[in-house]
Structure formats: structure tokens, C-alpha cells
Design a protein around this motif. Structure first.
Motif, PDB file in Angstrom:
ATOM      1  N   ARG A  22     -11.303   3.446  -3.711  1.00 12.17           N
ATOM      2  CA  ARG A  22     -10.098   2.822  -3.160  1.00 12.17           C
ATOM      3  C   ARG A  22     -10.307   1.316  -3.008  1.00 12.17           C
ATOM      4  O   ARG A  22     -11.334   0.867  -2.488  1.00 12.17           O
ATOM      5  N   LYS A  23      -9.306   0.546  -3.434  1.00  3.27           N
ATOM      6  CA  LYS A  23      -9.384  -0.914  -3.328  1.00  3.27           C
ATOM      7  C   LYS A  23      -9.096  -1.357  -1.895  1.00  3.27           C
ATOM      8  O   LYS A  23      -8.175  -0.854  -1.256  1.00  3.27           O
ATOM      9  N   TYR A  24      -9.894  -2.327  -1.402  1.00  2.74           N
ATOM     10  CA  TYR A  24      -9.626  -2.880  -0.091  1.00  2.74           C
ATOM     11  C   TYR A  24     -10.016  -4.345  -0.039  1.00  2.74           C
ATOM     12  O   TYR A  24     -10.812  -4.823  -0.858  1.00  2.74           O
ATOM     13  N   VAL A  25      -9.440  -5.053   0.944  1.00  6.41           N
ATOM     14  CA  VAL A  25      -9.784  -6.452   1.167  1.00  6.41           C
ATOM     15  C   VAL A  25     -10.115  -6.648   2.638  1.00  6.41           C
ATOM     16  O   VAL A  25      -9.632  -5.924   3.503  1.00  6.41           O
ATOM     17  N   THR A  26     -10.967  -7.646   2.912  1.00  5.10           N
ATOM     18  CA  THR A  26     -11.214  -8.102   4.275  1.00  5.10           C
ATOM     19  C   THR A  26     -10.717  -9.531   4.387  1.00  5.10           C
ATOM     20  O   THR A  26     -10.764 -10.298   3.408  1.00  5.10           O
ATOM     21  N   LEU A  27     -10.222  -9.882   5.584  1.00  2.64           N
ATOM     22  CA  LEU A  27      -9.581 -11.174   5.805  1.00  2.64           C
ATOM     23  C   LEU A  27     -10.260 -11.924   6.943  1.00  2.64           C
ATOM     24  O   LEU A  27     -10.972 -11.333   7.764  1.00  2.64           O
ATOM     25  N   ILE A  85       1.736  -7.286  -1.865  1.00  3.66           N
ATOM     26  CA  ILE A  85       1.059  -6.057  -2.281  1.00  3.66           C
ATOM     27  C   ILE A  85       1.018  -5.082  -1.104  1.00  3.66           C
ATOM     28  O   ILE A  85       0.652  -5.457   0.015  1.00  3.66           O
ATOM     29  N   GLU A  86       1.355  -3.824  -1.371  1.00  4.05           N
ATOM     30  CA  GLU A  86       1.468  -2.841  -0.299  1.00  4.05           C
ATOM     31  C   GLU A  86       0.112  -2.487   0.303  1.00  4.05           C
ATOM     32  O   GLU A  86      -0.854  -2.190  -0.420  1.00  4.05           O
ATOM     33  N   VAL A  87       0.041  -2.505   1.627  1.00  2.08           N
ATOM     34  CA  VAL A  87      -1.126  -2.035   2.377  1.00  2.08           C
ATOM     35  C   VAL A  87      -0.830  -0.609   2.828  1.00  2.08           C
ATOM     36  O   VAL A  87       0.110  -0.378   3.592  1.00  2.08           O
ATOM     37  N   VAL A  88      -1.636   0.345   2.353  1.00  2.00           N
ATOM     38  CA  VAL A  88      -1.342   1.755   2.608  1.00  2.00           C
ATOM     39  C   VAL A  88      -2.164   2.334   3.752  1.00  2.00           C
ATOM     40  O   VAL A  88      -1.812   3.381   4.309  1.00  2.00           O
ATOM     41  N   GLU A  93      -2.623  -2.485  -5.163  1.00  2.00           N
ATOM     42  CA  GLU A  93      -2.975  -3.295  -6.335  1.00  2.00           C
ATOM     43  C   GLU A  93      -3.948  -4.388  -5.922  1.00  2.00           C
ATOM     44  O   GLU A  93      -4.027  -4.762  -4.762  1.00  2.00           O
ATOM     45  N   GLU A  94      -4.661  -4.899  -6.893  1.00  2.00           N
ATOM     46  CA  GLU A  94      -5.634  -5.958  -6.637  1.00  2.00           C
ATOM     47  C   GLU A  94      -4.935  -7.272  -6.317  1.00  2.00           C
ATOM     48  O   GLU A  94      -3.927  -7.626  -6.926  1.00  2.00           O
ATOM     49  N   ASN A 113      -6.481 -16.951  -3.364  1.00  2.00           N
ATOM     50  CA  ASN A 113      -5.184 -17.257  -2.767  1.00  2.00           C
ATOM     51  C   ASN A 113      -5.233 -17.140  -1.251  1.00  2.00           C
ATOM     52  O   ASN A 113      -5.932 -16.299  -0.697  1.00  2.00           O
ATOM     53  N   ARG A 114      -4.463 -17.974  -0.607  1.00  2.00           N
ATOM     54  CA  ARG A 114      -4.268 -17.793   0.826  1.00  2.00           C
ATOM     55  C   ARG A 114      -3.379 -16.571   1.009  1.00  2.00           C
ATOM     56  O   ARG A 114      -2.446 -16.334   0.251  1.00  2.00           O
ATOM     57  N   ILE A 115      -3.697 -15.780   2.031  1.00  2.00           N
ATOM     58  CA  ILE A 115      -3.011 -14.507   2.232  1.00  2.00           C
ATOM     59  C   ILE A 115      -1.896 -14.657   3.266  1.00  2.00           C
ATOM     60  O   ILE A 115      -2.106 -15.216   4.344  1.00  2.00           O
TER      61      ILE A 115
END
Length: 393
Positions: free
Chosen positions: A29-34, A56-59, A74-75, A80-82
Motif C-alpha cells: 500500500r502506498k503511503y506518505v508522511t508529512l 489525491i484521495e487519502v483512504v 495514487e502516487e 511538491n508542497r502538500i
């Protein structure tokens, strides 16, 4: 805690952050940390927030080893600034439900000293498990009344970070599961509870609370309830059902119970009449088989007869023809079923014959010396009868 914006302001809907890392977990599963986030991660019985990061949808959102992972469909583009936006309707619903749970649990404890041992916030309803083996209707009614009174009083809901040395100042409803970063959710003069969830600023924002029911769960009682908008949603759903039933029953709402009871009574009478007619039909069939039958073994093939009917018919046949043996078979969709019945003056080993019959259809069965039954793979009933009577005779 500074990067957890939901603790600074539970009403924050939009925020900006820097993308720290973008990875996949062990399941792919794709994830990001901020650098910071307003997304609340799953925890303490409360589901996570959902929403969008740069569209992009956060599920899902989870806290793993101290980092908050935002699982995305999605990736994201690197560098980029979020710009984040939470699903506010979902967030506020969770705020209402979680605060309502605090109020209900505190009301159960204040009135009857029933402690809450677990809590679950579901998609449609909530549940709490109470440390008691019984809950009465009167008790539940009084607790619901107190909970809604607290909501109506528009009491403030405070959150406060404290150290262990400060805890003595508060009458906590339950033991804490942490010893540092302790966050209290406080409804003055009513509830003091350690909690990491999101809550509104006042009890009035919970709206209302309704207990839907309860059931015994081992040595606990599980109470199901709803708060806020969910109360109105449930009321709307039930109102639509009642309107439909009012039309179908041609009866006003207050007489609906009597109308349903009348229909159930009529249904029982009809079923009784149908059973009586079926028995009469079986008696006619039994008489016809006996008159038309020749030889010591009389057989017949039926379509879609259940095993109970075949057994009943078999018993009727041997009660009137005590020197005969009957073989009844029924082709039922993908299965062949049969019954052997033997009159008390007839000779023959039904159990042995049944074993051979079952081997032909890879089936299973059972019974006694006078009546056996079985079933297996579907073959033409006439073919089955022919083969079985062949090895018997």
C-alpha cells in the motif's frame, strides 16, 4: 505533538505541509508522511480521517512507530508542497459520536457504577461494553435521559495535556494506558477521561443520543447507540419503513402492531391448513400406490419432494400394506433422495440394500430396520429404481 494539527484545532479542515517521505508498506500500500497533518489516525476506538492530499484521495491514516502514514490511492509528485483537506462531514461525525460515547459511559458510571471496558465507533452505529451481566430497560432509559440532559446543558468540552503529578487533581473515569503525553478530555463536574480522540467544543454539538439496544456478551453487556446526525438518519430510515408498512398493512402507525399480529395468526392458520391438505394428498397417493403396485417391492419416482415428505409417505404406505416394501425416490435439483420403507410383515434387509443404493450415487444416509433414507448425486430416478430393484430381486 506539534505536527499533529488535529490536537491544536479539531475544527481545522485544510492545511499545508511538506512531503517528508513516500513509500509502500509490507503489503504494497502506498503511503506518505508529512511535516505536519490534520488527519487523525485510527486509534482509541475511533476510525481515521479521510480526505485528499493535492487532490489525491487519502483512504486510511495510521500511526506506525511514531510516524503518521497517509495511505493514498495514487502516487504524489515528489518535491511538491502538500495541500491537505480532510473530509469534514466524516470528521465532525466522529467528533459527535466520540463525545457522545464519553457522555454515555460517564452516565452509566454515575447512575449505576457500570464501567465501560471497550468502545467501537462503526460506520452506522457505536457500541460500548459495560462491566455488568445485566441491563434493565428502566436503567437504560434513565441513563439515556441523563446523557441527553448533559448534551442539552451545553457544557464545555476541554482538552488538557498533563503530567502524572497533576492527575491527582482529577477524578478519572478509567485507568490511563499511557504514562506520558497524557491528554485529558474534560466535561466539567461530569467526566474526566484520558483520550486521544477528536471532540467538539461543547456537549451541545453532540446534538442528541439514542440507545438502540443491548445484548449480553459473555459476562458483559454491549450497548448499541447513535449520536448527532446519526440519530436523525436513523429516525428518517425508520420513518420511511413505517410509511411503507402503513400502506402495505392499510393501517395507521398506532395500530400497526395489531395488524402484524393478525397477519401472523392468519399465516399460521394457512400453514396449518396447507399441512392438513398435504397429509390428505399423501393419503390419496399412498392408496393409489398400493392399489396400482405389483409385487413385494413397490416403487415410484417424484420431482422435488423433500425427504420429510418421502418419509411421511413411506410410513403411511407400510401402515396400510404391512407385507410390502416401498422404494420412493425424488429428483431434487442437483440431488437424488430416496426412502426405503418396510411393512412389519415384509422380509428384507433395508440397511444392506440402502448401503448398495448409496454406493450407486456416492451418497450418505441412515435409518433403522423399518425405514431408511439417503441422498447423493443426481441420476435419473427411473434408472436408480431399476438398478436398486435389480440387485434386490
Amino acid at each position: 505533538m506539534e505536527n499533529k494539527l488535529y490536537y491544536r484545532d479539531a475544527y481545522l479542515r485544510n492545511f499545508s505541509a511538506e512531503l517528508i517521505e513516500q513509500k509502500e508498506d509490507e503489503t504494497g500500500r502506498k503511503y506518505v508522511t508529512l511535516s505536519q497533518t490534520a488527519f487523525y489516525p485510527t486509534g482509541g476506538g475511533q476510525p481515521s480521517d479521510t480526505g485528499r492530499l493535492n487532490g489525491i484521495e487519502v483512504v486510511d491514516v495510521e500511526e506506525v512507530s511514531g510516524e503518521i502514514r497517509h495511505y493514498i490511492k495514487e502516487e504524489l509528485k515528489e518535491g511538491n508542497r502538500i495541500e491537505g483537506a480532510i473530509d469534514w462531514e466524516r470528521r465532525f461525525d466522529h467528533m459527535q459520536q466520540h463525545a457522545g460515547q464519553h457522555i454515555l459511559s460517564a452516565a452509566f458510571e454515575e447512575l449505576y457504577e457500570y464501567k465501560t471496558v471497550s468502545f467501537h465507533l462503526g460506520k452506522d452505529t457505536l457500541t460500548i461494553d459495560l462491566d455488568t451481566e445485566n441491563l434493565g430497560t428502566v436503567e437504560a432509559g434513565k441513563v439515556e435521559e441523563l446523557a441527553n440532559q448533559i448534551i442539552l446543558e451545553n457544557r464545555p468540552i476541554h482538552t488538557k495535556w498533563v503530567g502524572e503529578d497533576e492527575l491527582k487533581q482529577y477524578r478519572l473515569r478509567k485507568e490511563l494506558s499511557v504514562s506520558n503525553n497524557i491528554r485529558l478530555v474534560i466535561i466539567p463536574d461530569f467526566d474526566y477521561n484520558g483520550c486521544g480522540g477528536t471532540h467538539p467544543n461543547s456537549t451541545a454539538e453532540v446534538g442528541s443520543l439514542k440507545i438502540l439496544g443491548w445484548e449480553r456478551q459473555k459476562k458483559l453487556v454491549r450497548v448499541e447507540f447513535v449520536c448527532g446526525q446519526r440519530v436523525l438518519d436513523k429516525l428518517g430510515q425508520k420513518h420511511e419503513v413505517i410509511k411503507e408498512l402503513t400502506g402495505l398493512l392499510n393501517s395507521p402507525e398506532q395500530d400497526m402492531g395489531a395488524s402484524v399480529n393478525r397477519l401472523l395468526w392468519q399465516k399460521k392458520e394457512l400453514e396449518k391448513n396447507i399441512d392438513e391438505l398435504k397429509d390428505r394428498l399423501l393419503k390419496y397417493e399412498a392408496a393409489d400406490m398400493i392399489v396400482a403396485g405389483k409385487g413385494a417391492i413397490i416403487s415410484r419416482v417424484f420431482q422435488n419432494r423433500n425427504i420429510q415428505e418421502l418419509q411421511k409417505l413411506g410410513r403411511m404406505l407400510v401402515s396400510d400394506a404391512e407385507d410390502k416394501i416401498f422404494l420412493l425416490a425424488s429428483e431434487n435439483e442437483e440431488k437424488l433422495q430416496f426412502v426405503f420403507a418396510k411393512g412389519k410383515n415384509a422380509e428384507g434387509n433395508l440397511k444392506e440394500w440402502s448401503k448398495q443404493a448409496l454406493s450407486m450415487i456416492d451418497g450418505k444416509g441412515g435409518g433403522n430396520e423399518m425405514l431408511v433414507q439417503g441422498g447423493g448425486r443426481l441420476i435419473p430416478g427411473e434408472e436408480f429404481i431399476r438398478k436398486v430393484t435389480g440387485f434386490i430381486q
